[in-house]
Design an enzyme around this catalytic site. Structure first.
Site, PDB file in Angstrom:
ATOM      1  N   LEU B  36     -40.478  18.841 -54.441  1.00 55.05           N
ATOM      2  CA  LEU B  36     -39.113  19.354 -54.329  1.00 55.05           C
ATOM      3  C   LEU B  36     -38.934  19.904 -52.915  1.00 55.05           C
ATOM      4  CD1 LEU B  36     -38.699  21.278 -57.726  1.00 55.05           C
ATOM      5  CD2 LEU B  36     -38.503  18.838 -57.254  1.00 55.05           C
ATOM      6  N   ASP B  37     -37.674  20.017 -52.471  1.00 55.65           N
ATOM      7  CA  ASP B  37     -37.433  20.640 -51.174  1.00 55.65           C
ATOM      8  C   ASP B  37     -36.497  21.829 -51.361  1.00 55.65           C
ATOM      9  OD1 ASP B  37     -34.909  19.616 -51.490  1.00 55.65           O
ATOM     10  OD2 ASP B  37     -35.073  18.119 -49.904  1.00 55.65           O
ATOM     11  N   SER B  38     -36.096  22.435 -50.263  1.00 57.63           N
ATOM     12  CA  SER B  38     -35.326  23.682 -50.369  1.00 57.63           C
ATOM     13  C   SER B  38     -34.036  23.483 -51.164  1.00 57.63           C
ATOM     14  CB  SER B  38     -35.016  24.226 -48.973  1.00 57.63           C
ATOM     15  OG  SER B  38     -34.302  23.253 -48.225  1.00 57.63           O
TER      16      SER B  38
END
Lengths: 406, 81
Positions: B36-38
């Protein structure tokens, strides 16, 4: 001079997402316009019909790209993927400094924007709004999302000029290649459907009304009983490529963009100008370096608004006289706004390739105020070498694209 | 034995990010293991706030690294409720 050819196409439209489906609907003279039960709870709408794309499952787009896409971007993504697949270009050729992108839409992600606005205006405020909402509705959402999905590292030119958004994108791509800035340009446009579009044009008395029970008869360009446009959705994508580049790699060339022009009326925010329309057609012919008599078919913008069709017909007559076959396919599709210019360019290419000119739908009785032109009343077999596609937008923005058979 | 909170957090992550249930275990890093990313983390927090009705402070967000960290934060909140 560098020549610009088309090596791939893809689209989503109310009359089908494949050439076979579109061809079948043209043959049956069947439109993709239907009554919108989904809008039954919306108050005050006169026009409750629309052209809808038959596609709801977009799970083939990987989630990490889809998460920031509204329907407007997802339709564009599938169309562009189809066009790239047809072109045979590989990942290295797409993600290349000499490959760019130009895509537009009139409204951005309208569905997401309205849902976001409703949530913010409600009790939640900004407290629980998704971080991805803006990325789905911003005005350049289509171009931004496609660039990420396809790894574009060359120029990216988003366009947002309503009905000319995607024709200007094609023009920007054509000029990028012609003048040496790029070798490949991925171009097109898209529009999602929302009842607010019907409401906006209702309030300008520009929608087709009185046809909610007979949607097939609603969109009637040039007909004396027309009373407005029908809103619709869809996307169109093209791969444009410098001719020598395409030839070197053995690409199948579908057609050539022989000329393009864009111009502005500088006059009225909604009323079109015959002079502006005439100028843009003449400038496109000049860019293609051909005489008007060489154009074998004109795909008209003709949205079926009372004044627009008349002005366009007069401008067309001034340039071409009355011998060149002309039709508007909006009788089948409705007005796809930001997707229209690209889809209509693709359909013009399709007609040229198949030597089959598609008739105006619902043109039962020509409006006597429309100029004398060769309006197509039935489909016509005709081997044409050049076709012209015209689009005109609010703000007096005009485009004209000339395609050449290859 | 998984707590109800752990099960529900796992379900939300599986559904929202289209992950396989067996991949979403307490020891998994959200960034490195689940990729996942921000933006994903912000949307996950949004979904959890909807589910449990509380507000993640920004300083709490920065202390979340694993699936287990999220479960712990929620269980602490629920125990103080």
């Amino acid at each position: 001079m560098r020549r610009v050819v088309i090596t791939g196409i893809g689209f989503c439209s109310p009359i089908g997402n494949t050439l076979q489906e579109v061809k079948s609907n043209f043959e049956q003279m069947k439109s993709g316009i239907r009554y919108m039960h989904e809008w039954d709870d919306v108050n005050g709408l006169d026009s409750r019909i629309a052209g809808v794309v038959d596609k709801d499952d977009f799970s083939e787009i990987p989630r990490n790209y889809r998460r920031t896409m509204d329907r407007v971007s997802m339709m564009a993504a599938l169309s562009l993927q189809e066009a790239i697949t047809q072109s045979g270009l590989n990942k290295e050729q797409i993600s290349n400094l000499r490959t760019g992108l130009s895509f537009g839409s009139a409204m951005g992600g309208l569905e997401t924007l309205f849902s976001y606005a409703e949530n913010v205006a409600g009790n939640d405020g900004f407290g629980r709004q998704n971080a991805t909402a803006f990325l789905k509705f911003m005005s350049h959402t289509v171009a931004a999302n496609l660039a990420v999905m396809f790894g574009i590292i060359g120029r990216n030119i988003p366009t947002s000029s309503a009905c000319t958004a995607s024709s200007q994108a094609i023009g920007a791509g054509y000029e990028s290649i012609k003048y040496g800035m790029s070798d490949i340009m991925l171009v097109g446009g898209s529009e999602g459907l929302h009842y607010v579009e019907a409401g906006i044009f209702d309030s300008m008395a520009a929608t087709a009304i009185g046809k909610n029970d007979t949607p097939q008869e609603a969109s009637r360009p040039f007909d004396k009983d027309r009373n407005g446009l029908v809103v619709s959705e869809g996307a169109g994508a093209l791969v444009l490529e410098e001719y020598e580049h395409a030839k070197r790699r053995g690409a199948i060339i579908l057609g050539e963009i022989a000329g393009y022009a864009t111009g502005c009326d500088g006059n009225h925010i909604t009323l079109p100008s015959e002079r502006g329309m005439e100028d843009v057609m003449r400038n496109a012919l000049c860019d293609a370096n051909i005489d008007p008599t060489m154009i074998g078919y004109i795909n008209a913008h003709a949205t079926a608004t009372p004044k627009g069709d008349i002005y366009e017909s007069i401008a067309t007559n001034r340039v071409f006289g009355n011998k060149t076959p002309i039709s508007s396919i909006k009788g089948y599709t409705g007005h796809m706004f930001g997707g229209g210019g690209a889809f209509e360019t693709i359909m013009s290419l399709f007609m040229m390739q198949n030597s089959l000119l598609v008739a105006n739908k619902n043109l039962d009785n020509l409006d006597e105020q429309c100029a004398d032109l060769d309006y197509l009343r039935s489909h016509r077999e005709s081997n044409v070498e050049y076709v012209m596609n015209n689009n005109f937008a609010f703000g007096g923005i005009n485009t004209s694209i000339i395609l050449k058979k290859f | 034995m998984q707590s109800d909170t752990a099960k529900r957090v796992q379900e939300i992550i599986v559904e929202q990010f289209e992950k396989k249930p067996e991949d979403v275990t307490v020891d998994k890093s959200l960034l490195d293991d689940l990729e996942l990313d921000s933006l994903d983390i912000f949307d996950l927090i949004c979904a959890l706030e909807d589910e449990y009705g509380f507000h993640f402070e920004r300083e709490m967000e920065s202390s979340i690294n694993t699936v287990g960290d999220i479960i712990t934060q929620i269980e602490v909140y629920l125990s103080q409720k």
